[in-house]
Scaffold this motif. Sequence first.
Motif, PDB file in Angstrom:
ATOM      1  N   MET A   1      14.648   9.554  -5.177  1.00  0.00           N
ATOM      2  CA  MET A   1      13.706  10.558  -4.748  1.00  0.00           C
ATOM      3  C   MET A   1      13.349  10.377  -3.262  1.00  0.00           C
ATOM      4  O   MET A   1      13.309  11.334  -2.520  1.00  0.00           O
ATOM      5  CB  MET A   1      12.464  10.483  -5.633  1.00  0.00           C
ATOM      6  CG  MET A   1      11.452  11.519  -5.300  1.00  0.00           C
ATOM      7  SD  MET A   1      12.066  13.137  -5.743  1.00  0.00           S
ATOM      8  CE  MET A   1      10.571  14.001  -5.904  1.00  0.00           C
ATOM      9  N   MET A   2      13.111   9.159  -2.825  1.00  0.00           N
ATOM     10  CA  MET A   2      12.754   8.897  -1.431  1.00  0.00           C
ATOM     11  C   MET A   2      13.936   9.184  -0.496  1.00  0.00           C
ATOM     12  O   MET A   2      13.739   9.681   0.605  1.00  0.00           O
ATOM     13  CB  MET A   2      12.293   7.441  -1.253  1.00  0.00           C
ATOM     14  CG  MET A   2      10.959   7.133  -1.921  1.00  0.00           C
ATOM     15  SD  MET A   2       9.615   8.187  -1.315  1.00  0.00           S
ATOM     16  CE  MET A   2       9.396   7.514   0.307  1.00  0.00           C
ATOM     17  N   GLU A   3      15.155   8.881  -0.962  1.00  0.00           N
ATOM     18  CA  GLU A   3      16.333   9.159  -0.150  1.00  0.00           C
ATOM     19  C   GLU A   3      16.492  10.663   0.076  1.00  0.00           C
ATOM     20  O   GLU A   3      16.817  11.097   1.178  1.00  0.00           O
ATOM     21  CB  GLU A   3      17.589   8.588  -0.812  1.00  0.00           C
ATOM     22  CG  GLU A   3      17.641   7.077  -0.788  1.00  0.00           C
ATOM     23  CD  GLU A   3      18.825   6.534  -1.565  1.00  0.00           C
ATOM     24  OE1 GLU A   3      19.705   7.316  -1.976  1.00  0.00           O
ATOM     25  OE2 GLU A   3      18.857   5.309  -1.759  1.00  0.00           O
ATOM     26  N   GLU A   4      16.258  11.420  -0.971  1.00  0.00           N
ATOM     27  CA  GLU A   4      16.357  12.874  -0.879  1.00  0.00           C
ATOM     28  C   GLU A   4      15.284  13.423   0.069  1.00  0.00           C
ATOM     29  O   GLU A   4      15.561  14.297   0.896  1.00  0.00           O
ATOM     30  CB  GLU A   4      16.211  13.515  -2.269  1.00  0.00           C
ATOM     31  CG  GLU A   4      16.274  15.026  -2.259  1.00  0.00           C
ATOM     32  CD  GLU A   4      17.633  15.582  -1.866  1.00  0.00           C
ATOM     33  OE1 GLU A   4      17.713  16.797  -1.651  1.00  0.00           O
ATOM     34  OE2 GLU A   4      18.619  14.824  -1.757  1.00  0.00           O
ATOM     35  N   LEU A   5      14.101  12.908   0.013  1.00  0.00           N
ATOM     36  CA  LEU A   5      13.020  13.326   0.899  1.00  0.00           C
ATOM     37  C   LEU A   5      13.375  13.024   2.354  1.00  0.00           C
ATOM     38  O   LEU A   5      13.190  13.876   3.236  1.00  0.00           O
ATOM     39  CB  LEU A   5      11.708  12.625   0.513  1.00  0.00           C
ATOM     40  CG  LEU A   5      10.486  12.984   1.346  1.00  0.00           C
ATOM     41  CD1 LEU A   5      10.193  14.474   1.263  1.00  0.00           C
ATOM     42  CD2 LEU A   5       9.286  12.175   0.869  1.00  0.00           C
ATOM     43  N   GLU A   6      13.900  11.855   2.602  1.00  0.00           N
ATOM     44  CA  GLU A   6      14.292  11.488   3.969  1.00  0.00           C
ATOM     45  C   GLU A   6      15.434  12.376   4.460  1.00  0.00           C
ATOM     46  O   GLU A   6      15.444  12.814   5.614  1.00  0.00           O
ATOM     47  CB  GLU A   6      14.691  10.013   4.055  1.00  0.00           C
ATOM     48  CG  GLU A   6      15.041   9.558   5.457  1.00  0.00           C
ATOM     49  CD  GLU A   6      13.942   9.776   6.492  1.00  0.00           C
ATOM     50  OE1 GLU A   6      14.287   9.954   7.672  1.00  0.00           O
ATOM     51  OE2 GLU A   6      12.747   9.792   6.130  1.00  0.00           O
ATOM     52  N   ARG A   7      16.396  12.655   3.592  1.00  0.00           N
ATOM     53  CA  ARG A   7      17.512  13.531   3.952  1.00  0.00           C
ATOM     54  C   ARG A   7      16.993  14.918   4.332  1.00  0.00           C
ATOM     55  O   ARG A   7      17.422  15.512   5.329  1.00  0.00           O
ATOM     56  CB  ARG A   7      18.514  13.648   2.804  1.00  0.00           C
ATOM     57  CG  ARG A   7      19.761  14.452   3.167  1.00  0.00           C
ATOM     58  CD  ARG A   7      20.635  14.753   1.958  1.00  0.00           C
ATOM     59  NE  ARG A   7      20.026  15.665   1.020  1.00  0.00           N
ATOM     60  CZ  ARG A   7      19.872  16.990   1.209  1.00  0.00           C
ATOM     61  NH1 ARG A   7      20.277  17.537   2.332  1.00  0.00           N
ATOM     62  NH2 ARG A   7      19.327  17.754   0.295  1.00  0.00           N
ATOM     63  N   LEU A   8      16.031  15.419   3.570  1.00  0.00           N
ATOM     64  CA  LEU A   8      15.457  16.731   3.859  1.00  0.00           C
ATOM     65  C   LEU A   8      14.662  16.719   5.165  1.00  0.00           C
ATOM     66  O   LEU A   8      14.685  17.691   5.919  1.00  0.00           O
ATOM     67  CB  LEU A   8      14.570  17.195   2.695  1.00  0.00           C
ATOM     68  CG  LEU A   8      15.326  17.567   1.420  1.00  0.00           C
ATOM     69  CD1 LEU A   8      14.356  17.815   0.285  1.00  0.00           C
ATOM     70  CD2 LEU A   8      16.210  18.775   1.653  1.00  0.00           C
ATOM     71  N   ARG A   9      13.986  15.635   5.452  1.00  0.00           N
ATOM     72  CA  ARG A   9      13.251  15.521   6.714  1.00  0.00           C
ATOM     73  C   ARG A   9      14.213  15.550   7.905  1.00  0.00           C
ATOM     74  O   ARG A   9      13.958  16.205   8.910  1.00  0.00           O
ATOM     75  CB  ARG A   9      12.421  14.243   6.745  1.00  0.00           C
ATOM     76  CG  ARG A   9      11.169  14.323   5.924  1.00  0.00           C
ATOM     77  CD  ARG A   9      10.346  13.071   6.045  1.00  0.00           C
ATOM     78  NE  ARG A   9       9.120  13.207   5.276  1.00  0.00           N
ATOM     79  CZ  ARG A   9       8.522  12.217   4.649  1.00  0.00           C
ATOM     80  NH1 ARG A   9       9.023  10.988   4.710  1.00  0.00           N
ATOM     81  NH2 ARG A   9       7.415  12.430   3.983  1.00  0.00           N
ATOM     82  N   VAL A  10      15.307  14.803   7.775  1.00  0.00           N
ATOM     83  CA  VAL A  10      16.309  14.770   8.844  1.00  0.00           C
ATOM     84  C   VAL A  10      16.907  16.161   9.031  1.00  0.00           C
ATOM     85  O   VAL A  10      17.033  16.654  10.160  1.00  0.00           O
ATOM     86  CB  VAL A  10      17.404  13.728   8.543  1.00  0.00           C
ATOM     87  CG1 VAL A  10      18.591  13.879   9.476  1.00  0.00           C
ATOM     88  CG2 VAL A  10      16.827  12.319   8.617  1.00  0.00           C
ATOM     89  N   GLU A  11      17.259  16.808   7.946  1.00  0.00           N
ATOM     90  CA  GLU A  11      17.833  18.146   8.017  1.00  0.00           C
ATOM     91  C   GLU A  11      16.842  19.129   8.647  1.00  0.00           C
ATOM     92  O   GLU A  11      17.215  19.952   9.492  1.00  0.00           O
ATOM     93  CB  GLU A  11      18.225  18.626   6.619  1.00  0.00           C
ATOM     94  CG  GLU A  11      18.901  19.974   6.612  1.00  0.00           C
ATOM     95  CD  GLU A  11      19.332  20.397   5.219  1.00  0.00           C
ATOM     96  OE1 GLU A  11      19.452  21.608   5.011  1.00  0.00           O
ATOM     97  OE2 GLU A  11      19.535  19.533   4.349  1.00  0.00           O
ATOM     98  N   ASN A  12      15.594  19.038   8.267  1.00  0.00           N
ATOM     99  CA  ASN A  12      14.554  19.903   8.817  1.00  0.00           C
ATOM    100  C   ASN A  12      14.431  19.699  10.323  1.00  0.00           C
ATOM    101  O   ASN A  12      14.355  20.653  11.104  1.00  0.00           O
ATOM    102  CB  ASN A  12      13.227  19.637   8.114  1.00  0.00           C
ATOM    103  CG  ASN A  12      12.158  20.640   8.474  1.00  0.00           C
ATOM    104  OD1 ASN A  12      12.401  21.618   9.157  1.00  0.00           O
ATOM    105  ND2 ASN A  12      10.956  20.387   8.000  1.00  0.00           N
ATOM    106  N   ARG A  13      14.430  18.450  10.764  1.00  0.00           N
ATOM    107  CA  ARG A  13      14.338  18.126  12.187  1.00  0.00           C
ATOM    108  C   ARG A  13      15.546  18.698  12.942  1.00  0.00           C
ATOM    109  O   ARG A  13      15.414  19.279  14.016  1.00  0.00           O
ATOM    110  CB  ARG A  13      14.233  16.611  12.369  1.00  0.00           C
ATOM    111  CG  ARG A  13      13.988  16.164  13.787  1.00  0.00           C
ATOM    112  CD  ARG A  13      13.681  14.668  13.918  1.00  0.00           C
ATOM    113  NE  ARG A  13      14.455  13.791  13.068  1.00  0.00           N
ATOM    114  CZ  ARG A  13      13.970  13.140  11.991  1.00  0.00           C
ATOM    115  NH1 ARG A  13      12.703  13.260  11.652  1.00  0.00           N
ATOM    116  NH2 ARG A  13      14.745  12.354  11.265  1.00  0.00           N
ATOM    117  N   GLN A  14      16.734  18.559  12.358  1.00  0.00           N
ATOM    118  CA  GLN A  14      17.950  19.079  12.993  1.00  0.00           C
ATOM    119  C   GLN A  14      17.906  20.600  13.103  1.00  0.00           C
ATOM    120  O   GLN A  14      18.307  21.168  14.117  1.00  0.00           O
ATOM    121  CB  GLN A  14      19.180  18.639  12.216  1.00  0.00           C
ATOM    122  CG  GLN A  14      19.479  17.160  12.339  1.00  0.00           C
ATOM    123  CD  GLN A  14      20.568  16.701  11.386  1.00  0.00           C
ATOM    124  OE1 GLN A  14      20.870  17.358  10.390  1.00  0.00           O
ATOM    125  NE2 GLN A  14      21.145  15.550  11.689  1.00  0.00           N
TER     126      GLN A  14
END
Length: 95
Positions: A1-14
Amino acid sequence: MMEELERLRVENRQLRQARASHAVVDQAIGVLTVLGQLPPCDGFTVLREVSQHTNIKLAQVVEQALKHGQGAALPDVVLGELHAALARQAASRPV
């Protein structure tokens, strides 16, 4: 769950960075449209050609075009290639 959240944060920033970059490129295309008297659809092509033929990153060419639109001089190499790219675009347009 935390990995998915971090992935989404990175994608959002990009995506936010891409949106901001796109807006700046659109502004530079607007400068070329006015100064170079070319249709907006050709503006990105001109920016890309200047970047490729001068071996200057596209982001730097965009920045220089925006400054030029505000009255700053372009470096000679960029100015020369900009004129060449505008001439190529003009020659490729139907009469």
